[in-house]
Structure formats: structure tokens, C-alpha cells
Design an enzyme around this catalytic site. Structure first.
Site, PDB file in Angstrom:
ATOM      1  N   ASN A   8       0.839  -1.198   0.000  1.00  0.00           N
ATOM      2  CA  ASN A   8       0.000   0.000   0.000  1.00  0.00           C
ATOM      3  C   ASN A   8       0.865   1.235   0.000  1.00  0.00           C
ATOM      4  O   ASN A   8       0.387   2.346   0.184  1.00  0.00           O
ATOM      5  CB  ASN A   8      -0.947   0.002   1.207  1.00  0.00           C
ATOM      6  CG  ASN A   8      -2.234  -0.724   0.828  1.00  0.00           C
ATOM      7  OD1 ASN A   8      -2.739  -0.539  -0.279  1.00  0.00           O
ATOM      8  ND2 ASN A   8      -2.727  -1.568   1.711  1.00  0.00           N
ATOM      9  N   ASN A   9       2.156   1.023  -0.217  1.00  0.00           N
ATOM     10  CA  ASN A   9       3.091   2.149  -0.240  1.00  0.00           C
ATOM     11  C   ASN A   9       3.155   2.730  -1.656  1.00  0.00           C
ATOM     12  O   ASN A   9       3.797   2.183  -2.536  1.00  0.00           O
ATOM     13  CB  ASN A   9       4.458   1.639   0.233  1.00  0.00           C
ATOM     14  CG  ASN A   9       5.464   2.755   0.387  1.00  0.00           C
ATOM     15  OD1 ASN A   9       5.383   3.772  -0.303  1.00  0.00           O
ATOM     16  ND2 ASN A   9       6.413   2.562   1.287  1.00  0.00           N
ATOM     17  N   LYS A  12       6.691   3.485  -3.155  1.00  0.00           N
ATOM     18  CA  LYS A  12       7.391   2.304  -3.671  1.00  0.00           C
ATOM     19  C   LYS A  12       6.835   1.947  -5.048  1.00  0.00           C
ATOM     20  O   LYS A  12       7.585   1.645  -5.972  1.00  0.00           O
ATOM     21  CB  LYS A  12       7.152   1.110  -2.741  1.00  0.00           C
ATOM     22  CG  LYS A  12       8.227   0.863  -1.706  1.00  0.00           C
ATOM     23  CD  LYS A  12       7.970  -0.535  -1.123  1.00  0.00           C
ATOM     24  CE  LYS A  12       8.721  -0.840   0.118  1.00  0.00           C
ATOM     25  NZ  LYS A  12       8.417  -2.176   0.641  1.00  0.00           N
ATOM     26  N   ASP A  68      10.389  -8.055  -0.171  1.00  0.00           N
ATOM     27  CA  ASP A  68      10.734  -8.030   1.247  1.00  0.00           C
ATOM     28  C   ASP A  68      12.213  -7.677   1.353  1.00  0.00           C
ATOM     29  O   ASP A  68      13.010  -8.115   0.522  1.00  0.00           O
ATOM     30  CB  ASP A  68      10.440  -9.376   1.909  1.00  0.00           C
ATOM     31  CG  ASP A  68      10.261  -9.227   3.418  1.00  0.00           C
ATOM     32  OD1 ASP A  68       9.911  -8.114   3.873  1.00  0.00           O
ATOM     33  OD2 ASP A  68      10.483 -10.199   4.148  1.00  0.00           O
ATOM     34  N   TYR A 150      17.411   1.759   8.899  1.00  0.00           N
ATOM     35  CA  TYR A 150      18.782   1.674   9.390  1.00  0.00           C
ATOM     36  C   TYR A 150      19.748   2.587   8.614  1.00  0.00           C
ATOM     37  O   TYR A 150      20.963   2.474   8.777  1.00  0.00           O
ATOM     38  CB  TYR A 150      19.276   0.226   9.283  1.00  0.00           C
ATOM     39  CG  TYR A 150      18.488  -0.755  10.135  1.00  0.00           C
ATOM     40  CD1 TYR A 150      18.915  -1.078  11.423  1.00  0.00           C
ATOM     41  CD2 TYR A 150      17.326  -1.358   9.669  1.00  0.00           C
ATOM     42  CE1 TYR A 150      18.203  -1.977  12.210  1.00  0.00           C
ATOM     43  CE2 TYR A 150      16.603  -2.257  10.446  1.00  0.00           C
ATOM     44  CZ  TYR A 150      17.050  -2.562  11.713  1.00  0.00           C
ATOM     45  OH  TYR A 150      16.346  -3.453  12.500  1.00  0.00           O
ATOM     46  N   ARG A 177      17.142  -2.066  -3.165  1.00  0.00           N
ATOM     47  CA  ARG A 177      15.806  -2.073  -3.772  1.00  0.00           C
ATOM     48  C   ARG A 177      15.895  -1.737  -5.265  1.00  0.00           C
ATOM     49  O   ARG A 177      15.301  -2.401  -6.103  1.00  0.00           O
ATOM     50  CB  ARG A 177      14.906  -1.062  -3.052  1.00  0.00           C
ATOM     51  CG  ARG A 177      13.423  -1.374  -3.185  1.00  0.00           C
ATOM     52  CD  ARG A 177      12.539  -0.456  -2.340  1.00  0.00           C
ATOM     53  NE  ARG A 177      13.249   0.296  -1.362  1.00  0.00           N
ATOM     54  CZ  ARG A 177      13.490  -0.115  -0.115  1.00  0.00           C
ATOM     55  NH1 ARG A 177      13.029  -1.269   0.296  1.00  0.00           N
ATOM     56  NH2 ARG A 177      14.176   0.632   0.720  1.00  0.00           N
TER      57      ARG A 177
HETATM   58  P1  IMP Z   1      10.405  -3.632   3.790  1.00  0.00           P
HETATM   59  O1  IMP Z   1      10.388  -5.092   3.451  1.00  0.00           O
HETATM   60  O2  IMP Z   1      10.729  -2.767   2.594  1.00  0.00           O
HETATM   61  O3  IMP Z   1       9.158  -3.198   4.500  1.00  0.00           O
HETATM   62  O4  IMP Z   1      11.614  -3.410   4.809  1.00  0.00           O
HETATM   63  C1  IMP Z   1      11.646  -4.052   6.089  1.00  0.00           C
HETATM   64  C2  IMP Z   1      12.529  -3.264   7.033  1.00  0.00           C
HETATM   65  O5  IMP Z   1      13.894  -3.292   6.575  1.00  0.00           O
HETATM   66  C3  IMP Z   1      12.189  -1.784   7.158  1.00  0.00           C
HETATM   67  O6  IMP Z   1      11.196  -1.572   8.126  1.00  0.00           O
HETATM   68  C4  IMP Z   1      13.535  -1.192   7.594  1.00  0.00           C
HETATM   69  O7  IMP Z   1      13.743  -1.394   8.972  1.00  0.00           O
HETATM   70  C5  IMP Z   1      14.534  -2.043   6.828  1.00  0.00           C
HETATM   71  N1  IMP Z   1      14.845  -1.410   5.536  1.00  0.00           N
HETATM   72  C6  IMP Z   1      14.382  -1.770   4.311  1.00  0.00           C
HETATM   73  N2  IMP Z   1      14.892  -1.002   3.343  1.00  0.00           N
HETATM   74  C7  IMP Z   1      15.710  -0.118   3.969  1.00  0.00           C
HETATM   75  C8  IMP Z   1      16.514   0.954   3.489  1.00  0.00           C
HETATM   76  O8  IMP Z   1      16.584   1.268   2.277  1.00  0.00           O
HETATM   77  N3  IMP Z   1      17.204   1.634   4.430  1.00  0.00           N
HETATM   78  C9  IMP Z   1      17.149   1.337   5.747  1.00  0.00           C
HETATM   79  N4  IMP Z   1      16.398   0.363   6.247  1.00  0.00           N
HETATM   80  C10 IMP Z   1      15.679  -0.384   5.355  1.00  0.00           C
END
Ligand code: IMP
Length: 195
Positions: A8-9, A12, A68, A150, A177
Site C-alpha cells: 500500500n506504499n 514504492k 521483502d 537503518y 531495492r
Molecule cells: P520492507 O520489506 O521494505 O518493508 O523493509 C523491512 C525493514 O527493513 C524496514 O522496516 C527497515 O527497517 C529495513 N529497511 C528496508 N529497506 C531499507 C533501506 O533502504 N534503508 C534502511 N532500512 C531499510
């Protein structure tokens, strides 16, 4: 061609849309009226991405993908990994998450870490995976306040700036990403030529 992105982002989804040919439209869950929480119960990034993509495919039968991401710290055996978002607790507090990692690495000289993104895509019923990795190391203190998660403690290889000290464009040029999305985009560009 339409592809549902299990998120839902909007940001992204927009980032990915911009890297794809015009013939492919990325739709978010909201765009297609899916309001359920998508489960993420697996113990690997691959497992979670796959679970989310299958959730959509099995219910709606539509082409889709899910991602993920996790921070993998060598000296912590790959933790926090799939648990990155809620490493310090269920409130998903990025400051607390960073503090926990820094505390666990106190006195540790091996600062190696990477961010890893996994995308699972299901196209015409067939699943495929794309991975993006950025290697780097973790500082002993936070630097910079851009970005999220982070970013303030992560120094990508070959850079003197943390992710949180970079502009979004600079970070996107090298990020995990972007690398995963680039692979997905290359695949779809070729695929759409044969439609
Ligand atoms: P998601 O799968 O994109 O929701 O990422 C899961 C978690 O990984 C996030 O809540 C952050 O804690 C960490 N994370 C993901 N991508 C990044 C980034 O580009 N920079 C810093 N932390 C990240």
C-alpha cells in the site's frame, strides 16, 4: 498489461512504475480494492515475498509481485534479516532498532553488513525471484537524517556517506531495492516485447 504490487506504499509503487515500460501498469492493493492484511509469516525474505505474491495470485488470479527487505549483519549471523522492521519490538521504532544493533555490535570489529531485497513475481502462474544486494558496513554511531530505517548507521561500500547522508537520488542509484527493481524491469521489458 497490469501488475498488482502487494503493497500500500504508493511511493514504492511509483518508484517501480518509473522504471517500467509504459505498456505495464503497476497497481497497489488499494487501487484494486484489496483491504486485507497480507500475511508475512515466513523466516526468510524469499519466503515472505513469495507468501505475499501467492496470497494475491491465489485469491485474485492476477499477475502480481511482492518484495521483502532486510539488513543482514555478518557478526550477528545475518540478523536482523527478515525481522528488520520490528527487531526491537512490535512498534517498529527505527531508533530502537538501530540502538539494538549497535549495542549487540559493541566491541565487535567485524562491521560487515548488507541490505538485501527479494522480489517474487507471479506471471501467468509462474513464480520467479529477483534479488538486489548492497554491501557495506555499520558505523558505531548514527550519521545523517535522510532516508529511513537503518540508513543512519549504514555505510555502503566505496562511499564516505551513510545512506542517511545521501539524497534520495544518490541512494536510489546504488540501493538494494533499485538493484532488485532493475532486474525485474529488465525482465518485464523483454517480456512485454513478446506480447
Ligand atoms: P520492507 O520489506 O521494505 O518493508 O523493509 C523491512 C525493514 O527493513 C524496514 O522496516 C527497515 O527497517 C529495513 N529497511 C528496508 N529497506 C531499507 C533501506 O533502504 N534503508 C534502511 N532500512 C531499510
Amino acid at each position: 498489461m497490469e501488475l498488482i504490487f502487494a503493497t500500500n506504499n504508493r511511493n514504492k509503487a511509483e518508484e517501480i512504475q518509473q522504471m517500467l515500460p509504459d505498456t505495464i501498469r503497476v497497481l497497489t492493493l488499494k487501487d484494486v480494492g484489496i483491504e486485507q492484511d497480507i500475511p508475512e509469516r515466513q523466516s526468510t525474505l524469499e519466503g515472505n515475498a513469495s507468501e505475499k505474491a501467492h496470497f494475491i495470485y491465489e485469491r485474485y488470479g492476477r499477475d502480481c509481485f511482492a518484495d521483502d527487505t532486510g539488513l543482514e549483519v555478518a557478526a550477528l549471523g545475518g540478523a536482523p534479516g527478515v525481522y528488520s522492521a520490528r527487531y526491537a519490538g512490535s512498534d517498529k521504532d527505527p531508533q530502537a532498532n538501530m540502538d539494538k544493533v549497535l549495542e549487540q555490535l559493541k566491541g565487535e570489529d567485524n562491521r560487515r553488513a548488507c541490505f538485501r531485497t527479494v522480489i517474487s513475481m507471479i506471471l501467468e502462474g509462474e513464480e520467479m525471484f529477483f534479488e538486489g544486494v548492497v554491501e557495506g558496513r555499520l558505523l558505531r554511531e548514527k550519521k545523517g537524517d535522510a532516508g529511513f530505517g537503518y540508513d543512519p548507521i549504514f555505510l555502503p561500500e566505496g562511499s564516505s556517506l551513510t545512506f542517511a547522508q545521501m539524497s534520495m537520488e544518490e541512494k536510489n542509484r546504488i540501493s538494494h531495492r533499485s538493484r532488485a527493481i532493475m532486474k525485474l524491469a529488465n525482465y518485464l521489458r523483454q517480456y512485454s516485447q513478446h506480447l
